[in-house]
Motif scaffolding. Structure first.
Motif, PDB file in Angstrom:
ATOM      1  N   GLY A  67      82.070  35.072 162.608  1.00 18.74           N
ATOM      2  CA  GLY A  67      82.339  34.958 161.022  1.00 18.74           C
ATOM      3  C   GLY A  67      83.870  34.239 160.853  1.00 18.74           C
ATOM      4  O   GLY A  67      83.590  33.560 159.731  1.00 18.74           O
ATOM      5  N   LYS A  68      84.547  34.375 161.546  1.00 22.46           N
ATOM      6  CA  LYS A  68      86.009  33.650 161.461  1.00 22.46           C
ATOM      7  C   LYS A  68      85.624  32.268 161.573  1.00 22.46           C
ATOM      8  O   LYS A  68      86.032  31.077 160.912  1.00 22.46           O
ATOM      9  CB  LYS A  68      86.885  34.164 162.485  1.00 22.46           C
ATOM     10  CG  LYS A  68      87.606  35.401 161.955  1.00 22.46           C
ATOM     11  CD  LYS A  68      88.687  35.741 163.116  1.00 22.46           C
ATOM     12  CE  LYS A  68      88.902  36.985 163.198  1.00 22.46           C
ATOM     13  NZ  LYS A  68      89.858  37.485 164.227  1.00 22.46           N
ATOM     14  N   LYS A  70      82.662  30.554 161.550  1.00 19.24           N
ATOM     15  CA  LYS A  70      81.675  30.201 160.350  1.00 19.24           C
ATOM     16  C   LYS A  70      82.571  29.828 159.212  1.00 19.24           C
ATOM     17  O   LYS A  70      82.373  29.088 158.414  1.00 19.24           O
ATOM     18  CB  LYS A  70      80.421  31.147 160.178  1.00 19.24           C
ATOM     19  CG  LYS A  70      79.445  30.896 161.395  1.00 19.24           C
ATOM     20  CD  LYS A  70      78.432  32.246 161.037  1.00 19.24           C
ATOM     21  CE  LYS A  70      77.494  32.119 162.209  1.00 19.24           C
ATOM     22  NZ  LYS A  70      76.349  32.846 162.053  1.00 19.24           N
ATOM     23  N   LEU A  71      83.469  30.703 158.986  1.00 17.68           N
ATOM     24  CA  LEU A  71      84.370  30.488 157.834  1.00 17.68           C
ATOM     25  C   LEU A  71      85.010  29.201 157.788  1.00 17.68           C
ATOM     26  O   LEU A  71      85.245  28.481 156.969  1.00 17.68           O
ATOM     27  CB  LEU A  71      85.100  31.864 157.551  1.00 17.68           C
ATOM     28  CG  LEU A  71      85.805  31.995 156.225  1.00 17.68           C
ATOM     29  CD1 LEU A  71      84.855  32.154 155.224  1.00 17.68           C
ATOM     30  CD2 LEU A  71      86.837  33.063 156.314  1.00 17.68           C
ATOM     31  N   ALA A  79      78.931  33.456 157.356  1.00 13.05           N
ATOM     32  CA  ALA A  79      79.835  34.227 157.451  1.00 13.05           C
ATOM     33  C   ALA A  79      79.799  35.549 156.886  1.00 13.05           C
ATOM     34  O   ALA A  79      79.971  36.661 157.423  1.00 13.05           O
ATOM     35  CB  ALA A  79      81.264  33.511 156.934  1.00 13.05           C
ATOM     36  N   GLN A  99      87.633  38.655 154.580  1.00 12.84           N
ATOM     37  CA  GLN A  99      87.258  37.446 155.070  1.00 12.84           C
ATOM     38  C   GLN A  99      85.781  37.178 154.195  1.00 12.84           C
ATOM     39  O   GLN A  99      85.456  36.193 154.006  1.00 12.84           O
ATOM     40  CB  GLN A  99      86.756  37.255 156.417  1.00 12.84           C
ATOM     41  CG  GLN A  99      88.303  37.136 157.103  1.00 12.84           C
ATOM     42  CD  GLN A  99      88.412  37.062 158.570  1.00 12.84           C
ATOM     43  OE1 GLN A  99      87.461  37.694 159.285  1.00 12.84           O
ATOM     44  NE2 GLN A  99      89.287  36.434 159.324  1.00 12.84           N
TER      45      GLN A  99
END
Length: 198
Positions: A67-68, A70-71, A79, A99
């Protein structure tokens, strides 16, 4: 009978070995993905973490790392999906709320961003980044409210102008009708009546 037991033990041993191999592969891909995130190699990290999750889809930490990444590559929808999985497994994870809230903010989904950022602050009240994003989110929501109010006022003003124009046209038609009746039809009827009486 003896052969059956040996066969079962052999199959069990092979299954255990295959599972152990999967665990080793998952750890290798996970640690590689973590290192790539730290090094700023986000696309490569996503690929590594995809492979780790494919082998062992149970651990929330892998989804959080992906997720980080993808962010960072602005895959905000991806994310959000990853952080949602993290929060399904760890509903108290302030960092995941933060996030995911940031991802919602960038997608201009300010209502969900507000909820997540408030949850992040619930678990970590001192989190500056959450406070900053919450302030920005609330400002955007206010800006959108003002814009919607302005648009509504413009629509009402347009409707009022249309109504005033329609009323003016009705008055004009009434005036011309009265002029036609009193200026043409009535005199014509009077003169016709006079001529007929003669």
């Amino acid at each position: 009978m003896k052969n059956t037991i040996y066969l079962i033990l052999l199959i069990t041993g092979l299954a255990y070995q295959a599972q152990a191999q999967k665990v080793l592969e998952y750890k290798q891909y996970y640690h590689t993905g973590q290192a790539q995130v730290k090094a700023g190699q986000y696309d490569a990290a996503i690929v590594s973490l995809d492979k780790a999750i494919e082998r062992m889809p149970y651990y929330s930490a892998m989804y959080a790392e992906r997720g980080k990444a993808k962010l960072k590559v602005k895959d905000y929808t991806g994310a959000i999906k990853d952080f949602t999985i993290v929060l399904q497994k760890k509903s108290y994870d302030a960092q995941a709320y933060l996030q995911r809230g940031i991802a919602y903010y960038h997608l201009q989904d300010y209502n969900n961003a507000e909820f997540d950022l408030k949850d992040a602050l619930h678990y970590r009240p001192e989190n500056r980044e959450a406070k900053q994003y919450l302030d920005k989110t609330l400002a955007k929501q206010e800006e959108l409210r003002q814009l919607a109010l302005q648009q509504q006022n413009e629509i009402l003003a347009t409707q009022n102008r249309t109504n005033q124009r329609d009323e003016w046209e009705r008055r004009q038609r009434r005036f011309y009708r009265n002029q036609l009746i009193w200026g043409t039809i009535v005199p014509l009827a009077v003169w016709t009546g006079i001529l007929l009486w003669r």
